[in-house]
Design a protein around this motif. Structure first.
Motif, PDB file in Angstrom:
ATOM      1  N   ARG A  86      14.747   2.445  11.673  1.00 11.23           N
ATOM      2  CA  ARG A  86      15.961   2.401  10.839  1.00 11.23           C
ATOM      3  C   ARG A  86      17.016   1.486  11.455  1.00 11.23           C
ATOM      4  O   ARG A  86      17.737   0.790  10.739  1.00 11.23           O
ATOM      5  N   LEU A  87      17.104   1.461  12.792  1.00 15.65           N
ATOM      6  CA  LEU A  87      18.033   0.523  13.432  1.00 15.65           C
ATOM      7  C   LEU A  87      17.547  -0.915  13.254  1.00 15.65           C
ATOM      8  O   LEU A  87      18.343  -1.831  13.051  1.00 15.65           O
ATOM      9  N   GLY A  88      16.230  -1.100  13.322  1.00 14.17           N
ATOM     10  CA  GLY A  88      15.653  -2.435  13.193  1.00 14.17           C
ATOM     11  C   GLY A  88      15.890  -3.056  11.823  1.00 14.17           C
ATOM     12  O   GLY A  88      15.973  -4.277  11.691  1.00 14.17           O
ATOM     13  N   ILE A  89      15.970  -2.206  10.791  1.00 16.18           N
ATOM     14  CA  ILE A  89      16.188  -2.732   9.441  1.00 16.18           C
ATOM     15  C   ILE A  89      17.599  -2.432   8.937  1.00 16.18           C
ATOM     16  O   ILE A  89      17.882  -2.540   7.736  1.00 16.18           O
ATOM     17  N   ALA A  90      18.505  -2.094   9.873  1.00 18.68           N
ATOM     18  CA  ALA A  90      19.874  -1.738   9.478  1.00 18.68           C
ATOM     19  C   ALA A  90      20.588  -2.912   8.809  1.00 18.68           C
ATOM     20  O   ALA A  90      21.526  -2.717   8.038  1.00 18.68           O
ATOM     21  N   GLY A  91      20.138  -4.124   9.088  1.00 16.28           N
ATOM     22  CA  GLY A  91      20.781  -5.287   8.491  1.00 16.28           C
ATOM     23  C   GLY A  91      20.157  -5.706   7.173  1.00 16.28           C
ATOM     24  O   GLY A  91      20.429  -6.807   6.681  1.00 16.28           O
ATOM     25  N   ASN A  92      19.312  -4.860   6.601  1.00 13.45           N
ATOM     26  CA  ASN A  92      18.658  -5.180   5.328  1.00 13.45           C
ATOM     27  C   ASN A  92      18.865  -4.030   4.354  1.00 13.45           C
ATOM     28  O   ASN A  92      18.291  -2.963   4.516  1.00 13.45           O
ATOM     29  N   LEU A  93      19.703  -4.257   3.354  1.00 10.56           N
ATOM     30  CA  LEU A  93      19.969  -3.193   2.390  1.00 10.56           C
ATOM     31  C   LEU A  93      18.906  -3.188   1.298  1.00 10.56           C
ATOM     32  O   LEU A  93      18.530  -4.232   0.779  1.00 10.56           O
ATOM     33  N   CYS A  94      18.432  -1.991   0.970  1.00 20.23           N
ATOM     34  CA  CYS A  94      17.528  -1.792  -0.160  1.00 20.23           C
ATOM     35  C   CYS A  94      18.190  -0.777  -1.080  1.00 20.23           C
ATOM     36  O   CYS A  94      18.566   0.294  -0.630  1.00 20.23           O
ATOM     37  N   ARG A  95      18.340  -1.141  -2.338  1.00 20.29           N
ATOM     38  CA  ARG A  95      19.010  -0.220  -3.263  1.00 20.29           C
ATOM     39  C   ARG A  95      18.027   0.567  -4.118  1.00 20.29           C
ATOM     40  O   ARG A  95      18.417   1.318  -4.993  1.00 20.29           O
ATOM     41  N   CYS A  96      16.717   0.338  -3.934  1.00 21.60           N
ATOM     42  CA  CYS A  96      15.726   1.037  -4.759  1.00 21.60           C
ATOM     43  C   CYS A  96      15.109   2.228  -4.041  1.00 21.60           C
ATOM     44  O   CYS A  96      15.128   3.344  -4.524  1.00 21.60           O
ATOM     45  N   THR A  97      14.516   1.966  -2.884  1.00 19.88           N
ATOM     46  CA  THR A  97      13.541   2.922  -2.334  1.00 19.88           C
ATOM     47  C   THR A  97      14.143   4.129  -1.640  1.00 19.88           C
ATOM     48  O   THR A  97      13.452   5.126  -1.468  1.00 19.88           O
ATOM     49  N   GLY A  98      15.376   4.029  -1.185  1.00 21.33           N
ATOM     50  CA  GLY A  98      15.905   5.100  -0.347  1.00 21.33           C
ATOM     51  C   GLY A  98      15.333   5.044   1.065  1.00 21.33           C
ATOM     52  O   GLY A  98      15.522   5.953   1.856  1.00 21.33           O
ATOM     53  N   TYR A  99      14.597   4.005   1.362  1.00 18.97           N
ATOM     54  CA  TYR A  99      14.104   3.655   2.694  1.00 18.97           C
ATOM     55  C   TYR A  99      12.895   4.465   3.185  1.00 18.97           C
ATOM     56  O   TYR A  99      12.185   4.027   4.076  1.00 18.97           O
ATOM     57  N   HIS A 100      12.672   5.657   2.651  1.00 13.14           N
ATOM     58  CA  HIS A 100      11.593   6.487   3.212  1.00 13.14           C
ATOM     59  C   HIS A 100      10.243   5.777   3.165  1.00 13.14           C
ATOM     60  O   HIS A 100       9.517   5.756   4.160  1.00 13.14           O
ATOM     61  N   ALA A 116       0.818  -1.216   0.000  1.00 12.06           N
ATOM     62  CA  ALA A 116       0.000   0.000   0.000  1.00 12.06           C
ATOM     63  C   ALA A 116       0.854   1.270   0.000  1.00 12.06           C
ATOM     64  O   ALA A 116       0.465   2.288  -0.573  1.00 12.06           O
ATOM     65  N   HIS A 117       2.018   1.224   0.654  1.00  7.46           N
ATOM     66  CA  HIS A 117       2.851   2.429   0.789  1.00  7.46           C
ATOM     67  C   HIS A 117       4.081   2.397  -0.110  1.00  7.46           C
ATOM     68  O   HIS A 117       5.016   3.153   0.107  1.00  7.46           O
ATOM     69  N   GLN A 118       4.085   1.515  -1.063  1.00  8.87           N
ATOM     70  CA  GLN A 118       5.193   1.405  -1.998  1.00  8.87           C
ATOM     71  C   GLN A 118       6.534   1.218  -1.264  1.00  8.87           C
ATOM     72  O   GLN A 118       7.515   1.900  -1.553  1.00  8.87           O
ATOM     73  N   GLY A 119       6.523   0.288  -0.305  1.00 11.35           N
ATOM     74  CA  GLY A 119       7.745  -0.005   0.440  1.00 11.35           C
ATOM     75  C   GLY A 119       8.685  -0.916  -0.329  1.00 11.35           C
ATOM     76  O   GLY A 119       9.614  -1.484   0.259  1.00 11.35           O
ATOM     77  N   LEU A 120       8.419  -1.088  -1.607  1.00 10.09           N
ATOM     78  CA  LEU A 120       9.317  -1.908  -2.427  1.00 10.09           C
ATOM     79  C   LEU A 120       9.265  -1.433  -3.871  1.00 10.09           C
ATOM     80  O   LEU A 120       8.267  -0.853  -4.305  1.00 10.09           O
ATOM     81  N   GLN A 121      10.363  -1.647  -4.571  1.00  8.16           N
ATOM     82  CA  GLN A 121      10.335  -1.413  -6.019  1.00  8.16           C
ATOM     83  C   GLN A 121      10.685  -2.725  -6.716  1.00  8.16           C
ATOM     84  O   GLN A 121       9.824  -3.429  -7.188  1.00  8.16           O
ATOM     85  N   CYS A 122      11.971  -3.107  -6.720  1.00 12.17           N
ATOM     86  CA  CYS A 122      12.307  -4.360  -7.408  1.00 12.17           C
ATOM     87  C   CYS A 122      11.895  -5.580  -6.591  1.00 12.17           C
ATOM     88  O   CYS A 122      11.673  -6.644  -7.127  1.00 12.17           O
ATOM     89  N   GLY A 123      11.812  -5.422  -5.263  1.00 11.54           N
ATOM     90  CA  GLY A 123      11.326  -6.505  -4.422  1.00 11.54           C
ATOM     91  C   GLY A 123      12.378  -7.488  -3.945  1.00 11.54           C
ATOM     92  O   GLY A 123      12.059  -8.411  -3.186  1.00 11.54           O
TER      93      GLY A 123
END
Lengths: 177, 288
Positions: free
Chosen positions: A128-142, A95-102
């Motif tokens: 941000r600390l909770g997901i610090a171990g998961n890199l996303c190269r698409c969304t910029g995390y926002h 719903a919030h576009q928390g992914l692009q390539c997936g």
């Protein structure tokens, strides 16, 4: 060299022979065909291979399959079986576009589950600390952070049991796809 | 798949693991959390003939708080050190440093003993254990010995552990009410290995100890007494920083920073960490 192990994956018990050189991520993907577990860096950095082992998120590319003997493992596959029964966290990512390539998403979702199981109402920094171990190269995390806030609101008051995630009560879930 | 084949052993008793280490199995690696060893094997940097996993030896993960000291099994995982109330109460510096290791997934699996024996010079525990005057128990088939943290780290990825020995216990003195402590790390990205890190322990109006990691192959230890500076913490901090800088003449150099940068930062981080420990002491007094 082959070695024999037994373990439980997504509530199913397995007794298998594995090559000592096999990392857990490859065992899950190649032997059990759980391809929601992704391979990224093989050095424990990117987090795409995150699974739940013994009720805690770990990176399956830096654990030997032979060493997972006796463990109880859950992968993203246990969270939902079809688009219709997506877990509330998955729905909010959509719903919030928390992914692009997936590519990072299955692992990201499990890290969010872990975070919300101990901190049901996290701040931006805690997210941000909770997901610090998961890199996303698409969304910029926002948008990921937005998705997690939304998921936290959805799951407010729900107890998350990391040892049986498939059993999450989805009855309140409204399909938004 | 890891390129080089190897034998894998999964002992459930410490004695079994020690017996295996005593055998001629070629190049042997002892596996704990594997957060450094398995990546190195995946990359082909480390190519052992045999791996002995300690993850199935249940006697290696107790946490015992015994009056004035904390005893940790070598297999206690970072996340437990970060979140266990008993550990945080007895030894806040240790819990603080554990919580800043890598990320949640790595902290769930990585172990205190594994990190210490791997001995990356910038690992969070390195300056912390030295600053706390921790003691390590090393066991072999023939007996045991205790080593002070200060003598344990010998150089880059090099420790005092002999090939037939296993680090089994870590004993840390509990923080007293007249003490305060702080840990600080300089890193480009949160969770990365530090460029320079420091741990400080201050005994109110008595002494201050600061240990700097990451700057040199072995941690730098500097200790001063308040009495020598007329009780002035400003002068004491200045002097500690200068002493750290002086001790950093052979600073490490890599893509993250030149030797001179590390040396300069070692001084800055040492000062900052001691100042923070002093501030925490004052803050705790005000609360009471």
């Amino acid at each position: 060299v082959k070695t024999s192990i037994w373990l439980t994956v997504n509530a199913r018990a397995h007794t298998v022979e594995v090559d000592t050189r096999t990392c857990l991520v490859d065992f899950l993907r190649d032997d059990l065909e759980l391809t929601g577990v992704h391979v990224g860096c093989r050095t424990g950095n990117c987090g795409a291979c995150t699974i739940i082992m013994g009720g805690q998120t770990v990176k399956s590319c830096v654990i030997l399959a032979a060493d997972a003997h006796g463990q109880d493992i859950t992968t993203i596959e246990a969270m939902s079986t079809t688009l219709k029964d997506l877990h509330p966290i998955q729905q909010e990512f959509a719903a919030h576009q928390g992914l692009q390539c997936g590519y990072c998403t299955p692992a990201m979702i499990l890290s969010v589950l872990q975070l919300l199981s101990t901190n049901p109402d996290p701040t931006d920094d805690e997210i941000r600390l909770g997901i610090a171990g998961n890199l996303c190269r698409c969304t910029g995390y926002h948008f990921i952070v937005d998705s997690i806030h939304a998921a936290a609101r959805r799951l407010a008051g729900t107890r998350i049991d990391m040892t049986s995630i498939g059993a999450t009560d989805n009855s309140t879930a409204v399909t938004q796809l | 798949m890891i390129a080089k084949d190897f034998q894998f052993y999964r002992p459930t008793q410490l004695s079994e693991a020690l017996d295996l280490l005593g055998q001629d199995l070629g190049d042997v690696k002892v596996l704990a959390g594997g957060m450094s060893l398995v990546p190195a094997m995946n990359l082909g940097i480390v190519r052992p003939d045999a791996v002995i996993s300690l993850n199935h030896v249940s006697s290696l993960d107790p946490v015992v708080h015994d009056r004035d000291q904390l005893r940790l099994g070598a297999l206690v995982r970072h996340r437990r050190i970060e979140t266990d109330r008993q550990i945080r109460a007895a030894c806040p510096l240790l819990a603080e440093a554990a919580g800043l290791i890598a990320d949640v997934q790595v902290r769930h699996r990585g172990t205190v003993g594994g990190s210490l024996v791997h001995a990356d010079p910038a690992a969070n525990y390195v300056p912390v254990m030295v600053a706390l005057a921790a003691r390590f128990r090393l066991m072999s088939r023939t007996g045991e010995r205790w080593v002070d943290a200060r003598n344990f780290f010998r150089g880059l990825l090099e420790t005092d552990v002999e090939p037939e020995e296993i680090l089994t216990d870590i004993v840390v003195p509990a923080q007293t009410t007249s003490q305060s402590s702080a840990y600080y790390r300089l890193a480009r990205v949160h969770g990365n290995f530090a460029i320079v890190n420091a741990a400080a322990v201050v005994a109110h109006n008595a002494w201050a100890r600061v240990v700097v990691g990451g700057a040199t192959a072995k941690p730098i230890v500097v200790e001063e007494r308040f009495g020598d500076y007329g009780g002035s913490s400003v002068q004491l901090i200045d002097h500690l920083g200068d002493a750290v800088y002086a001790a950093c003449s052979e600073a490490l150099e890599d893509l993250q920073g030149s030797a001179e940068y590390r040396r300069s930062m070692a001084r800055v981080i040492a000062r900052r960490t001691v100042a923070e420990a002093l501030r925490r002491y004052d803050a705790s007094r005000k609360k009471e």
